[in-house]
Write a protein that holds these residues in place. Structure first.
Motif, PDB file in Angstrom:
ATOM      1  N   UNK A   1      40.467  41.967  28.624  1.00 48.55           N
ATOM      2  CA  UNK A   1      39.327  42.140  29.493  1.00 48.55           C
ATOM      3  C   UNK A   1      39.299  41.057  30.548  1.00 48.55           C
ATOM      4  N   UNK A   2      39.721  39.877  30.241  1.00 54.36           N
ATOM      5  CA  UNK A   2      39.715  38.820  31.257  1.00 54.36           C
ATOM      6  C   UNK A   2      40.837  37.844  31.027  1.00 54.36           C
ATOM      7  N   UNK A   3      42.050  38.269  31.313  1.00 54.13           N
ATOM      8  CA  UNK A   3      43.197  37.394  31.145  1.00 54.13           C
ATOM      9  C   UNK A   3      43.356  36.586  32.413  1.00 54.13           C
ATOM     10  N   UNK A   4      43.247  35.279  32.341  1.00 53.33           N
ATOM     11  CA  UNK A   4      43.373  34.469  33.538  1.00 53.33           C
ATOM     12  C   UNK A   4      44.721  33.816  33.564  1.00 53.33           C
ATOM     13  N   UNK A   5      45.448  34.011  34.642  1.00 58.60           N
ATOM     14  CA  UNK A   5      46.777  33.426  34.797  1.00 58.60           C
ATOM     15  C   UNK A   5      46.986  33.099  36.246  1.00 58.60           C
TER      16      UNK A   5
ATOM     17  N   UNK B   1      43.393  34.297  40.065  1.00 58.25           N
ATOM     18  CA  UNK B   1      42.692  35.540  39.792  1.00 58.25           C
ATOM     19  C   UNK B   1      42.743  35.932  38.333  1.00 58.25           C
ATOM     20  N   UNK B   2      42.227  37.132  38.038  1.00 55.06           N
ATOM     21  CA  UNK B   2      42.176  37.579  36.653  1.00 55.06           C
ATOM     22  C   UNK B   2      42.423  39.072  36.571  1.00 55.06           C
ATOM     23  N   UNK B   3      42.744  39.511  35.368  1.00 51.53           N
ATOM     24  CA  UNK B   3      42.984  40.920  35.098  1.00 51.53           C
ATOM     25  C   UNK B   3      41.812  41.435  34.277  1.00 51.53           C
TER      26      UNK B   3
ATOM     27  N   UNK C   1      50.437  41.454  33.628  1.00 50.00           N
ATOM     28  CA  UNK C   1      49.470  40.397  33.317  1.00 50.00           C
ATOM     29  C   UNK C   1      50.101  39.006  33.354  1.00 50.00           C
ATOM     30  N   UNK C   2      51.427  38.935  33.339  1.00 47.25           N
ATOM     31  CA  UNK C   2      52.119  37.644  33.366  1.00 47.25           C
ATOM     32  C   UNK C   2      52.490  37.205  34.779  1.00 47.25           C
ATOM     33  N   UNK C   3      52.298  38.073  35.772  1.00 52.87           N
ATOM     34  CA  UNK C   3      52.845  37.811  37.103  1.00 52.87           C
ATOM     35  C   UNK C   3      51.776  37.406  38.107  1.00 52.87           C
TER      36      UNK C   3
END
Length: 448
Positions: free
Chosen positions: A129-133, A136-138, A199-201
């Motif tokens: 729901x909120x992966x931060x990398x 920004x976020x996904x 999500x990793x990029x």
């Protein structure tokens, strides 16, 4: 007469031990704590190891009082130590209180887990729901939100073999692109893999992934909107634009930066697997944005790595490494081959594969590339003859030659003989003066 009664201490203590055991079992069932018997067993053995002996006087038939001595009470010494018993009892009580408190704490933390720890668990799954990398976020969207963004999928802006892309109005005035995957078992697996990779990029030259939805059979992915279409459209479309030489060199450089990031700078090395002109988006400044990671794989080394089981995957005609098509062996050098084809398209202005003629661009220019690499006579004329004639001579001959030499290296039959993306970048930095990692806004008529 005095009767000496000896009884086993265990008979006296059995009831006490059973009561304690019942209390321990109650604690364990209520609080889901580990079994306490291994902890209490030594204490129980200590208290029950020796017999307890009592002596009681009992009136029976006896001799006349005048002739018999005074009765005496005989006892046997008990090994029971009151101080030790008190100490052990207090220790057990404290231990039970401690375990009771631990059980209460564990139950409290479990109740809080859905709200406090779900972000961490989902992040580890790579679908959060909120992966931060990085920047920004996904976000994980609901299907109703996807329908709202796209106005019930009213504006189609792109189409592929197993997906459609729709224009989306995100929060505020921001535009986005929503990619809808057709649902079936195999494609659902591809969807999950692509989401996991995206999500990793976080890179300037990779299209920004904003979120996804997996509520329905059809999977949805939300991306930033890139307004200038694809490189395929700009070079070979019906309303194709004339991209200046400097813009073409910058697109190549940015694409090589994106590939280097995937190959060498990600926590898990990634092979894109389907680099082609239609998967290269261009923003309002004609900066490169690599997209479509549906064929990507993670964890490959920089050299060819034979998999335990070959997974043949047919790629896009004209762009796919022939070595990969023959062997099914995937590696980073597959992407390097495709990069060589992209460079060749930008230099010559020709398509990678001509359906009408059924010809591959790489085969059409193979002899010229060998002549340039060997430095034979007429090299300048050969190079000039290969450059897109629409440029009308507005290009640097030495830069064109350097780029065609890079192409020849990228298209080597042996993957191990091909350069890495990092080596290509270094060569461009050394020999291409017009390259720029970020392009400024173009003049209104510079791309017409």
């Amino acid at each position: 007469m005095v009767t000496v009664l000896t009884t086993d201490k265990s008979k006296v203590k059995n009831g006490w031990i059973i009561d304690v055991s019942k209390f321990v079992c109650w604690c364990q069932c209520c609080w889901n704590i580990p079994s306490l018997f291994p902890l209490l067993l030594p204490v129980v053995l200590l208290l029950s190891s020796s017999p307890l002996t009592f002596c009681v006087a009992s009136p029976t038939a006896f001799d006349p009082p005048a002739a018999s001595p005074a009765p005496s009470l005989r006892t046997t010494q008990s090994p029971f130590r009151p101080k030790l018993a008190i100490l052990v009892t207090v220790s057990i009580v404290l231990l039970l209180l401690l375990l009771f408190a631990m059980g209460f704490l564990l139950k409290f933390l479990r109740r809080r887990k859905p709200t406090a720890a779900i972000g961490v668990a989902d992040e580890e799954k790579g679908r959060d729901v909120s992966v931060e990398e990085g920047k920004g976020c996904v976000k994980r969207f609901k299907w109703d939100e996807i329908k709202g963004f796209t106005k019930d999928f009213s504006r189609l802006i792109g189409q592929g073999g197993f997906s459609n892309v729709y224009l989306a109005n995100l929060s505020g005035s921001a535009l986005g692109a929503v990619k809808i995957h057709v649902g079936n078992d195999r494609l659902n697996q591809v969807f999950k893999q692509e989401v996991d990779i995206l999500t990793r990029l976080r890179h300037d030259n990779i299209v920004k992934f904003l979120g996804y939805c997996d509520d329905q059979e059809e999977g949805a992915m939300v991306f930033e909107y890139v307004p200038n279409g694809t490189l395929q459209e700009k070079l070979h479309g019906k309303e194709r634009e004339l991209l200046p030489w400097k813009t073409r060199m910058s697109i190549v450089f940015q694409l090589a930066e994106a590939i280097e990031f995937l190959h060498d700078k990600c926590s898990l090395q990634i092979v894109h697997g389907d680099i082609k002109a239609s998967n290269i988006l261009l923003d309002e400044r004609f900066n490169c944005k690599l997209c479509d990671f549906g064929s990507a794989k993670m964890g490959f080394s920089s050299t060819v790595v034979p998999p335990r089981t070959k997974q043949i995957m047919v790629g896009s005609p004209g762009y796919t490494d022939p070595h990969y098509l023959r062997t099914g062996v995937a590696s980073k050098k597959n992407d390097v081959y495709s990069l060589g084809v992209i460079i060749l398209e930008l230099v010559t202005g020709m398509e990678a594969f001509c359906p009408e003629r059924g010809q591959l661009l790489t085969m059409m220019v193979a002899s010229n590339l060998r002549g340039i690499a060997e430095g034979g006579g007429g090299t300048a004329e050969t190079v000039a003859g290969m450059v897109d004639p629409r440029l009308d001579g507005e290009f640097d001959l030495e830069e064109a030659k350097a780029m065609l030499i890079i192409v020849g290296l990228c298209l080597q039959q042996s993957p191990t003989a091909r350069p890495s993306a990092a080596e290509i970048l270094q060569t461009m930095k050394d020999k291409i003066d017009s390259v720029d990692s970020r392009l400024s806004p173009p003049a209104k008529d510079s791309h017409r």
